[in-house]
Design an enzyme around this catalytic site. Structure first.
Site, PDB file in Angstrom:
ATOM      1  CD  GLU A   1      -1.258  -2.314   2.205  1.00  0.00           C
ATOM      2  OE1 GLU A   1      -2.056  -3.056   2.778  1.00  0.00           O
ATOM      3  OE2 GLU A   1      -0.020  -2.453   2.293  1.00  0.00           O
TER       4      GLU A   1
ATOM      5  CB  CYS B   1       0.099  -2.669   9.066  1.00  0.00           C
ATOM      6  SG  CYS B   1       1.063  -1.359   8.284  1.00  0.00           S
TER       7      CYS B   1
ATOM      8  CB  CYS C   1      -0.662   0.531   5.205  1.00  0.00           C
ATOM      9  SG  CYS C   1       0.962  -0.091   4.711  1.00  0.00           S
TER      10      CYS C   1
END
Length: 152
Positions: free
Chosen positions: A84, A110, A113
């Site tokens: 990402e 996560c 991101c």
């Protein structure tokens, strides 16, 4: 899948492309692919791996594995960027606006991101595999970004 014409839906189509993108990953622990789309047009792609010009984990080994760091912890010990992150950075490098876009990712983002996705103005996340990151989940709920999970 559209039974009438055997064509994939847009979400199926873009997720399949993200699955191909992840094959470029150089991470020894997990391959992840992401694509950013707006108006059914691909704006950017990314996969997890070392910054451009640096040796990949395939060459150097994985510091997190060597230190037995559990998944989801101590991201700062990783040489690589997440898929990402790379997709967002690629859009920035080429001057492509992604505000209002959808990001397709083979693994849920996560928390790092997630914060980037929120600030980039992405409005929808379509993901394949869930990743247990409670703070990320909470922040996505608070941000009101639409999250759709696809199964294979």
């Amino acid at each position: 899948m559209d039974n009438n014409m055997n064509r994939p839906s847009w979400d199926e189509y873009f997720m399949e492309i993200a699955e191909v993108v992840k094959k470029r990953s150089t991470c020894l622990r997990r391959e992840v692919g992401a694509i950013i789309v707006r108006d059914n047009r691909i704006l950017s792609t990314g996969y997890n791996g070392a910054p451009k010009g640096l040796r990949h984990c395939l060459e150097t080994g994985c510091m997190r594995s060597n230190l037995k760091v559990p998944s989801g912890e101590r991201h700062e010990l990783c040489r690589g960027l997440h898929a990402e992150q790379n997709a967002i950075i690629q859009a920035a490098v080429f001057g492509t606006a992604i505000d209002g876009a959808t990001i397709y990712t083979t693994l849920s983002p996560c928390v790092v991101c997630t914060k980037m996705i929120i600030n980039a103005g992405i409005k929808r996340i379509v993901l394949r595999e869930a990743y247990n990151d409670p703070l990320s989940i909470n922040m996505l709920e608070e941000s009101r970004i639409l999250v759709t999970r696809m199964t294979e």
